[in-house]
Design a protein around this motif. Sequence first.
Motif, PDB file in Angstrom:
ATOM      1  N   SER A 321      30.964 -28.543  40.315  1.00 25.93           N
ATOM      2  CA  SER A 321      30.169 -28.619  41.098  1.00 25.93           C
ATOM      3  C   SER A 321      29.002 -27.875  39.644  1.00 25.93           C
ATOM      4  O   SER A 321      29.005 -27.034  39.146  1.00 25.93           O
ATOM      5  CB  SER A 321      29.910 -27.087  41.906  1.00 25.93           C
ATOM      6  OG  SER A 321      30.651 -25.947  41.513  1.00 25.93           O
ATOM      7  N   SER A 323      24.236 -27.222  39.285  1.00 29.30           N
ATOM      8  CA  SER A 323      22.664 -26.778  39.424  1.00 29.30           C
ATOM      9  C   SER A 323      22.068 -27.070  38.453  1.00 29.30           C
ATOM     10  O   SER A 323      21.885 -26.129  37.150  1.00 29.30           O
ATOM     11  CB  SER A 323      23.033 -26.149  40.465  1.00 29.30           C
ATOM     12  OG  SER A 323      22.786 -25.349  40.339  1.00 29.30           O
ATOM     13  N   ALA A 324      20.882 -27.061  38.843  1.00 27.70           N
ATOM     14  CA  ALA A 324      20.227 -26.817  37.455  1.00 27.70           C
ATOM     15  C   ALA A 324      18.645 -26.894  38.333  1.00 27.70           C
ATOM     16  O   ALA A 324      18.356 -27.668  38.902  1.00 27.70           O
ATOM     17  CB  ALA A 324      20.455 -27.910  36.257  1.00 27.70           C
ATOM     18  N   ARG A 325      17.508 -26.168  37.394  1.00 26.99           N
ATOM     19  CA  ARG A 325      16.259 -26.144  37.424  1.00 26.99           C
ATOM     20  C   ARG A 325      15.200 -25.950  36.695  1.00 26.99           C
ATOM     21  O   ARG A 325      15.544 -25.526  35.927  1.00 26.99           O
ATOM     22  CB  ARG A 325      15.527 -25.131  38.849  1.00 26.99           C
ATOM     23  CG  ARG A 325      14.226 -24.757  39.076  1.00 26.99           C
ATOM     24  CD  ARG A 325      13.636 -24.227  40.317  1.00 26.99           C
ATOM     25  NE  ARG A 325      14.356 -22.203  39.612  1.00 26.99           N
ATOM     26  CZ  ARG A 325      14.578 -21.800  40.434  1.00 26.99           C
ATOM     27  NH1 ARG A 325      14.070 -21.572  41.851  1.00 26.99           N
ATOM     28  NH2 ARG A 325      14.446 -20.726  40.111  1.00 26.99           N
ATOM     29  N   ASN A 366      17.709 -23.586  34.142  1.00 28.54           N
ATOM     30  CA  ASN A 366      18.356 -22.312  34.034  1.00 28.54           C
ATOM     31  C   ASN A 366      19.183 -23.257  34.577  1.00 28.54           C
ATOM     32  O   ASN A 366      19.248 -24.908  34.860  1.00 28.54           O
ATOM     33  CB  ASN A 366      18.511 -22.166  35.654  1.00 28.54           C
ATOM     34  CG  ASN A 366      17.314 -20.599  35.292  1.00 28.54           C
ATOM     35  OD1 ASN A 366      16.116 -21.389  34.728  1.00 28.54           O
ATOM     36  ND2 ASN A 366      17.757 -19.443  34.793  1.00 28.54           N
ATOM     37  N   ALA A 367      20.613 -24.104  34.293  1.00 28.95           N
ATOM     38  CA  ALA A 367      21.639 -24.605  34.252  1.00 28.95           C
ATOM     39  C   ALA A 367      23.016 -24.247  34.340  1.00 28.95           C
ATOM     40  O   ALA A 367      23.589 -22.730  33.454  1.00 28.95           O
ATOM     41  CB  ALA A 367      21.991 -26.043  33.389  1.00 28.95           C
ATOM     42  N   ARG A 368      23.732 -24.284  35.567  1.00 28.65           N
ATOM     43  CA  ARG A 368      24.853 -23.815  35.649  1.00 28.65           C
ATOM     44  C   ARG A 368      26.060 -24.422  36.626  1.00 28.65           C
ATOM     45  O   ARG A 368      25.689 -25.942  36.720  1.00 28.65           O
ATOM     46  CB  ARG A 368      24.873 -22.129  37.096  1.00 28.65           C
ATOM     47  CG  ARG A 368      25.606 -21.385  37.020  1.00 28.65           C
ATOM     48  CD  ARG A 368      25.157 -20.756  38.040  1.00 28.65           C
ATOM     49  NE  ARG A 368      24.759 -19.652  37.467  1.00 28.65           N
ATOM     50  CZ  ARG A 368      24.002 -18.444  37.891  1.00 28.65           C
ATOM     51  NH1 ARG A 368      24.810 -18.668  39.233  1.00 28.65           N
ATOM     52  NH2 ARG A 368      23.445 -17.515  37.936  1.00 28.65           N
ATOM     53  N   ALA A 369      26.876 -24.109  35.788  1.00 25.48           N
ATOM     54  CA  ALA A 369      27.723 -25.799  35.875  1.00 25.48           C
ATOM     55  C   ALA A 369      29.758 -24.682  36.423  1.00 25.48           C
ATOM     56  O   ALA A 369      29.965 -23.562  35.940  1.00 25.48           O
ATOM     57  CB  ALA A 369      29.287 -26.272  34.967  1.00 25.48           C
ATOM     58  N   ARG A 370      30.215 -24.583  37.836  1.00 25.56           N
ATOM     59  CA  ARG A 370      31.403 -24.462  38.138  1.00 25.56           C
ATOM     60  C   ARG A 370      32.720 -25.482  38.070  1.00 25.56           C
ATOM     61  O   ARG A 370      32.373 -25.937  38.953  1.00 25.56           O
ATOM     62  CB  ARG A 370      31.473 -23.386  39.063  1.00 25.56           C
ATOM     63  CG  ARG A 370      32.274 -23.152  39.539  1.00 25.56           C
ATOM     64  CD  ARG A 370      32.805 -22.086  40.516  1.00 25.56           C
ATOM     65  NE  ARG A 370      33.815 -21.884  41.500  1.00 25.56           N
ATOM     66  CZ  ARG A 370      34.461 -21.610  41.769  1.00 25.56           C
ATOM     67  NH1 ARG A 370      34.524 -23.230  42.938  1.00 25.56           N
ATOM     68  NH2 ARG A 370      36.043 -21.300  42.529  1.00 25.56           N
ATOM     69  N   THR A 380      33.424 -20.495  34.850  1.00 28.60           N
ATOM     70  CA  THR A 380      31.554 -20.597  34.980  1.00 28.60           C
ATOM     71  C   THR A 380      30.665 -21.065  34.138  1.00 28.60           C
ATOM     72  O   THR A 380      30.519 -19.486  33.744  1.00 28.60           O
ATOM     73  CB  THR A 380      31.194 -19.948  36.478  1.00 28.60           C
ATOM     74  OG1 THR A 380      31.917 -19.495  37.562  1.00 28.60           O
ATOM     75  CG2 THR A 380      29.655 -19.561  36.590  1.00 28.60           C
ATOM     76  N   GLU A 382      26.652 -21.293  31.877  1.00 22.70           N
ATOM     77  CA  GLU A 382      25.773 -21.126  32.086  1.00 22.70           C
ATOM     78  C   GLU A 382      24.478 -21.784  30.885  1.00 22.70           C
ATOM     79  O   GLU A 382      25.050 -20.448  30.092  1.00 22.70           O
ATOM     80  CB  GLU A 382      25.036 -19.961  33.040  1.00 22.70           C
ATOM     81  CG  GLU A 382      23.672 -19.866  33.184  1.00 22.70           C
ATOM     82  CD  GLU A 382      23.686 -18.052  34.036  1.00 22.70           C
ATOM     83  OE1 GLU A 382      24.434 -17.652  33.993  1.00 22.70           O
ATOM     84  OE2 GLU A 382      22.683 -17.987  35.069  1.00 22.70           O
ATOM     85  N   ASP A 386      13.513 -19.322  29.328  1.00 21.86           N
ATOM     86  CA  ASP A 386      12.488 -18.776  29.072  1.00 21.86           C
ATOM     87  C   ASP A 386      11.505 -18.073  28.276  1.00 21.86           C
ATOM     88  O   ASP A 386      11.732 -18.113  27.372  1.00 21.86           O
ATOM     89  CB  ASP A 386      13.119 -17.702  30.215  1.00 21.86           C
ATOM     90  CG  ASP A 386      11.840 -16.699  31.041  1.00 21.86           C
ATOM     91  OD1 ASP A 386      10.473 -17.169  30.975  1.00 21.86           O
ATOM     92  OD2 ASP A 386      11.725 -15.890  31.388  1.00 21.86           O
ATOM     93  N   ASP A 425      31.534 -17.173  31.697  1.00 21.21           N
ATOM     94  CA  ASP A 425      32.982 -16.465  33.192  1.00 21.21           C
ATOM     95  C   ASP A 425      34.500 -17.718  33.826  1.00 21.21           C
ATOM     96  O   ASP A 425      33.772 -18.589  33.708  1.00 21.21           O
ATOM     97  CB  ASP A 425      32.337 -16.462  33.803  1.00 21.21           C
ATOM     98  CG  ASP A 425      31.188 -15.329  33.640  1.00 21.21           C
ATOM     99  OD1 ASP A 425      31.679 -13.915  33.092  1.00 21.21           O
ATOM    100  OD2 ASP A 425      30.235 -15.329  33.547  1.00 21.21           O
ATOM    101  N   ALA A 426      35.232 -16.885  33.350  1.00 15.12           N
ATOM    102  CA  ALA A 426      36.264 -17.081  33.780  1.00 15.12           C
ATOM    103  C   ALA A 426      37.163 -16.255  35.131  1.00 15.12           C
ATOM    104  O   ALA A 426      37.407 -15.252  34.591  1.00 15.12           O
ATOM    105  CB  ALA A 426      37.175 -17.782  32.334  1.00 15.12           C
TER     106      ALA A 426
END
Lengths: 718, 316
Positions: A321, A323-325, A366-370, A380, A382, A386, A425-426
Amino acid sequence: MAMSDCDHIHSRPPALAALLVLVLSLIPGTALAQDDDDPAAEDETVDTSSWRCRLCPFETGWSGSITAGGGYVSEDSFEFGDYTGLEEEGAYPILGGELRYRGENAGYLDLSADNLGLESRSARIEGGRQGSYRLYLEYDSLPHYIADDAQTVFYGARTGSSNLTLPSDWVRGDTTADMTTLDGSLRDVDIEQEREAIGLGAGIKQGDNWRYNLDFRRFTQEGNRVQGGNFLLRSALLVVPVDYVTEQMDASVGYVTDRWQMELAYHGSFFTNNDESVSWDNPYASVTDGDDRGRMSTPPDNSFNQLLLSGAWRPEGGWLSTSARVAYGRMEQNEDFLPATINPAISSPASSRDSLEGRVDTLTANARARAVPWKPLSITGEVYYDERDNRTPRDKYVQIMTDQYIADTRTNKPYGFEKTGASLDADYRLLRRLTLSAGASREDYERTFQEVERTRTDEYSLGLRAGPWANLQLRLRQTREEREAAGDYETLEVMPAENPRLRKYHLADRVRDVTSANLSWSPSAWASIGVSADYAEDDYEESDIGLTGATDMTYGLDVSLVPAEGMTAYAFVSQQRIESDIGGRDNVSGAVWSAELNDNIRSVGIGGEVRDILRDGLDLGLDLTYTRSRGETDVDKRGIAPPFPDLKSDLRSIGLFTRYEVSETTDLRLDYRFEQYRTEDFYYDEVEPDTISNVLTLGRESPDYDVHVIGLSARYRF
Amino acid sequence: MARILVAVMALGVMVTLGVVSAQDDGASGDETAMPPYTRTGADTCLKCHDETSEFPVLSIFRTPHATVGDEKTPFAGLQCEACHGPGGEHGKRVRFGQERPPIPAFGDNSIWSTDRENEICLDCHRGSERMHWEASTHRRYDLGCADCHEVHDTHDPVTVTAEQTQVCLDCHVEQRSAVNQASSHPIRAGKMDCSACHQPHGALTEAMLSKPTVNETCFGCHAEKRGPVLWEHAPVTEDCTLCHRPHGSNHPALLTKRPPLLCQECHSRAGHPSIGRTGADLPSGRASGFLLTGSCTNCHSQVHGSNHPSGSNLSR
């Protein structure tokens, strides 16, 4: 820590990564729009031909309730009434209610109102067709009572004027003690503000996928506040007006599917200050020609416009999964400058510009994936970026110091920064009830016009989540964070000179260790217990002037009980201890001093509610809370300084209510509340308007009160 | 103190590993076979779950989940079992003394995992607010929608400003002492809730903030401090929490500590900024304006920045 060229944060990799995720979100979109993993597909196999829902009491038509009554407050107290509107002794109305309508075609209307008789009133109306569209209008008022024991000598303070003048018979003095007409000139003035917000908006759902939203809010903030106004080292605390208007608009369009979604949004915020400046008479004896009055700026009108693009992608199977912004914004400010001085004896220097033309561009990504590569392991990742790109022009400005004399010429420093970071992070589910965690992150922070051009912060963490028994959950986490400057700490060249040993705490090398433990235990179906402890220790190992160390320890115990049907009870204890160590040296090479600050805050509470006590329809509730705060200030300087008294505040509160259901449609409610507040604050206590020779104060004291409130109300339901 | 905590944690880890290993049966509730649906849907459920039962459910018919005319509502589809999963096993007759099988989701001893329960909610509630749920901190810690929401009641406390904070504080015990401190946002008065700043359904920002940055969050209500202005105060442009504790403080204006010591953490220039103030500066002594009332801000009152051409030292 050395950094290679490839570490240079101008490369903006996280921003690109965020965009990449967004693009990826689009690519599978067309393919996944025809998603065959819809749970509804499974539902189609269920035979519901005999599902009549005969026993289902669906609600249609009108319903609602009206609450009306009255109460009494036993004592005037701004502190007690802050934010609630119960600041005055005497009777007050209790009025509120709600109205609901549910139509056969999913049309609905909700209207609610609370505290209509108080300054803390609010109301909202929302209607529409569920699943299709909604419209709303809302109002909220928030009173902020700051002080009711202030006194000022300035005319205009009580009327909200930005032009503060002294009485005609005012005797100016070199010190406050020399102001011989001071006592006779003091007038009471309340320090208070009221914030009102009106909002309206609409939301539309088009088909299964499209979402549109439009929201508008207008805040007004009116009242006054305290601000120091000085002439060199002599000051007067002024009561200056607050007359702000902020308008905000948010608009968005989104597309949502089971597997991916996107949203494009706009945020606009526009601030207007109806007072461009504050002018005041100098209460002190003249030092230079023409220094009879001073004028200071107020927060200038400004605006912020921002575009935000967000997306998420969740491939089938739950293995990934993302998501990003990305948000791009622009802050602007171009209010006309005030003159450099209003002193008629000083000719205002020529300025190269009449207004700042201030502009700051902001970019956050920002972008994060799990990912779950195989079932026990989840990872996870990220990345973020900024940036505050300050494009405000730099210029030289001749400084007319406190409307009294021409000082040096200074150039403005439009501060900017770039922050780039990534983390991984795991979580590994070793056993069904045991998950081990590990994480690492890195952040590079580059600033302009500051002592350190770049800092790097690395963080490592280990954690554990376990449920040794089904009714017990335990979480442990240990984190170490190390921040280092990527170059020398270069003390800024200023006059008078800065102590070269100073290390500003947000730029200084720091090691932070954080330990946290949480335990949640439900020994039975009717009891749950939560325990938490958090400890953070900061070591500024290279600092001896400035903040040199800090600790923050918090622990808490929370118990919830449902001992019998219709009976609930709770108890909590929480304590926080914050310690800071600060080093200093008088005049760079003079006496060395060290300060230790300790803030101790303890809260305890117990309460509960019993329904149908003694007889059916009679409910009773009780809440008792006590918060004790102590602030210790210990400054060691040559070992001879007298100690500071503690800062103290004690808040005791009792809340009691009983509710009796007179009939199926009517119930009565009796509320009683008692609060006792005791404070000691050496910064304000015993400081009369003329106590300090070079600061004309408002004579405020730290607040104490004992307030009883009783209220009786009836609620009618229909 | 840290060493004690670490030692306690290490002991806890060892005990926990031992107990967990002994207790672990290796089974996962989600691996169980899908039970059948009931024969008559909600009518089967409501025969038992009326207002006199241990688990009354009729209030759901006053909520959006049971709205007549909305084809997306659960009661336009699989009714109770749209969310609770197939109830054929749970609803069947049981022999005297036999334990009734649990409902698959959202019930006591439910067999489906929190993730699977959450997916049920997200099937419909997948708007922008929940876009970032999957990789969120709450999701990572196995938080379920039903841990915070009471969907069977028209009055869901976590959606009511005056009551939401209590729901959050049940877990965030460390914030409970903060909101009760002498200086705080209007949280205790019930006029501000946690979601005014935080997005509990997941955000890509630190501390799950709704806005992209800390400062943008603060400027939502404090736009007068946004600027840009001519003479900026560097930490103000970076991060409001360098000087303020947003959840509550023992000091006015939510400050982390009082001036002058707050300011002296970053300013030690020759002259009055560097002087260590002591009890000799109290009213019983020389009553110093460099210490009392607003301390540094008695003169440098434009700490958030000044737009006055002569305001470089933040006093105009």
